[in-house]
Scaffold this active site. Structure first.
Site, PDB file in Angstrom:
ATOM      1  N   ASP A   1       0.859  -1.176   0.000  1.00 32.57           N
ATOM      2  CA  ASP A   1       0.000   0.000   0.000  1.00 32.57           C
ATOM      3  C   ASP A   1       0.898   1.229   0.000  1.00 32.57           C
ATOM      4  O   ASP A   1       1.556   1.517   0.990  1.00 32.57           O
ATOM      5  CB  ASP A   1      -0.897  -0.020   1.245  1.00 32.57           C
TER       6      ASP A   1
ATOM      7  N   ASP B   1       1.097   5.096   0.065  1.00 29.60           N
ATOM      8  CA  ASP B   1       0.191   6.131   0.549  1.00 29.60           C
ATOM      9  C   ASP B   1       1.070   7.343   0.839  1.00 29.60           C
ATOM     10  O   ASP B   1       1.774   7.362   1.834  1.00 29.60           O
ATOM     11  CB  ASP B   1      -0.457   5.584   1.832  1.00 29.60           C
TER      12      ASP B   1
ATOM     13  N   ASP C   1       2.673   1.818   3.613  1.00 29.52           N
ATOM     14  CA  ASP C   1       1.989   1.504   4.866  1.00 29.52           C
ATOM     15  C   ASP C   1       2.357   0.055   5.206  1.00 29.52           C
ATOM     16  O   ASP C   1       1.828  -0.885   4.631  1.00 29.52           O
ATOM     17  CB  ASP C   1       0.475   1.667   4.696  1.00 29.52           C
TER      18      ASP C   1
END
Ligand SMILES: [Zn+2]
Length: 341
Positions: A93, A95, A245
């Site tokens: 992820d 981000d 993440d």
């Protein structure tokens, strides 16, 4: 606000009828979560079949929709232990935070931060997944997160390989993360892949790479050089480039947005992309549900907002007419406005 539910409903009817809404693989073993006001108002939902899941989505039109990365015997039980996880998808992820070029508040977005997110996704793929992990385009799934990020799934075509990695435990997934974040990188023993990455960056700064390319022990070389500190700083910068993440890769119980759902903060599509599509992808145009752009709402914005450009139209506090996507964006960001018609 009724119109918001209607817009989500319209989108989900489209996504389900055209078969693009992700149905998590082996749906009966997956946990589903959703939210309206918050990202996750409710979790521990599970469905016995694809039809049951789709019916539920159409009826409830959630603003945020998630599935567990894990496969579990009892997805509707609460607490990781009671769910009995037996397999788990692997995904990164990305981000990103706002950049120095951004001229907006922390929660807002613009082309600069969206570009950085895309750059990082490309870096993860081009610098790690392809050359170091030996994966190819068909072995990964690239998904725009709907906001300032990307989800990159590891989905090797080879079923045996996929079986092995999806049976990894937390510790094994941590090893992957540590490698990518350079956490255990030792200057006494750098592998060729990391040497390649760092050398590329050193070249940008026109720093001599003499004696570094074929040497595993960089300390030996750097200790004799005056620009040692400068090089160390650049290495640290390379290690920190990716904003990942870590929990999404590491934790057993982790949710990720359903592919081709809508993101409740932006109203953008959580869109899957091919590697080729990623290169040209501009979320402010390409992650938008086109039918929303044919709609126009008269509104009165009751507070100062940062500007936002959606589908080539710039919106500000003075805007009196907004498209469906812009309406969802303002609503999702908690902007105070009156809907006139
Ligand atoms: Zn920005």
């Amino acid at each position: 606000m009724k119109i918001i539910y209607e817009l989500y409903g319209e989108y989900y009817r489209y996504a389900i009828n055209s078969n693009i809404l992700e149905v998590p693989d082996q749906i009966r073993y997956r946990e589903i979560a959703y939210g309206y006001k918050n990202k996750v108002d409710n979790r521990n939902l599970s469905f016995k079949s694809e039809e049951e899941y789709k019916r539920w989505v159409l009826k409830n039109t959630p603003f945020h929709l998630y599935k567990s990365l894990a496969y579990m015997r009892y997805p509707s039980n609460s607490g990781a232990k009671n769910k009995e996880i037996f397999r788990r998808e692997l995904a990164f992820d990305i981000d990103v935070h706002k950049t120095e070029s951004c001229e907006h508040g922390d929660d807002w977005i613009c082309k600069h931060c969206l570009n950085l997110a895309k750059k990082q996704a490309q870096y993860l793929i081009d610098e790690f997944l392809f050359p170091d992990f030996g994966l190819e385009e068909e072995d990964i799934k690239i998904v725009f997160s709907g906001n300032r990020g990307y989800h990159i799934y590891l989905k090797p075509r080879d079923e045996n390989v996929r079986e092995i990695i999806e049976k990894y435990g937390k510790e094994e997934r941590r090893v992957i993360l540590n490698y990518i974040l350079g956490k255990n990188l030792s200057l006494n023993n750098i592998n060729s892949a990391w040497r390649r990455r760092i050398i590329k960056e050193l070249r940008k700064y026109k720093i001599s790479i003499k004696g570094l390319k074929n040497e595993r022990n960089w300390n030996k070389v750097l200790n004799k050089r005056e620009d040692r500190e400068k090089i160390i700083n650049i290495i640290e910068k390379v290690k920190k480039f990716l904003e990942i993440d870590e929990k999404v890769m590491e934790d057993d119980i982790r949710l990720l947005r359903v592919i081709n759902s809508l993101h409740g903060y932006t109203g953008f599509i959580v869109k899957d992309l091919t590697y080729k599509e990623l290169k040209k992808f501009n979320p402010l145009k390409d992650a938008i549900f086109k039918n929303f752009e044919n709609k126009s709402f008269k509104i009165e914005i009751k507070e100062e907002i940062d500007k936002i450009k959606i589908n080539n139209k710039t919106y500000s506090s003075k805007s009196k007419k907004v498209s469906g996507t812009a309406l969802l964006f303002l609503y999702g960001h908690g902007v105070k406005f009156n809907l006139i018609s």
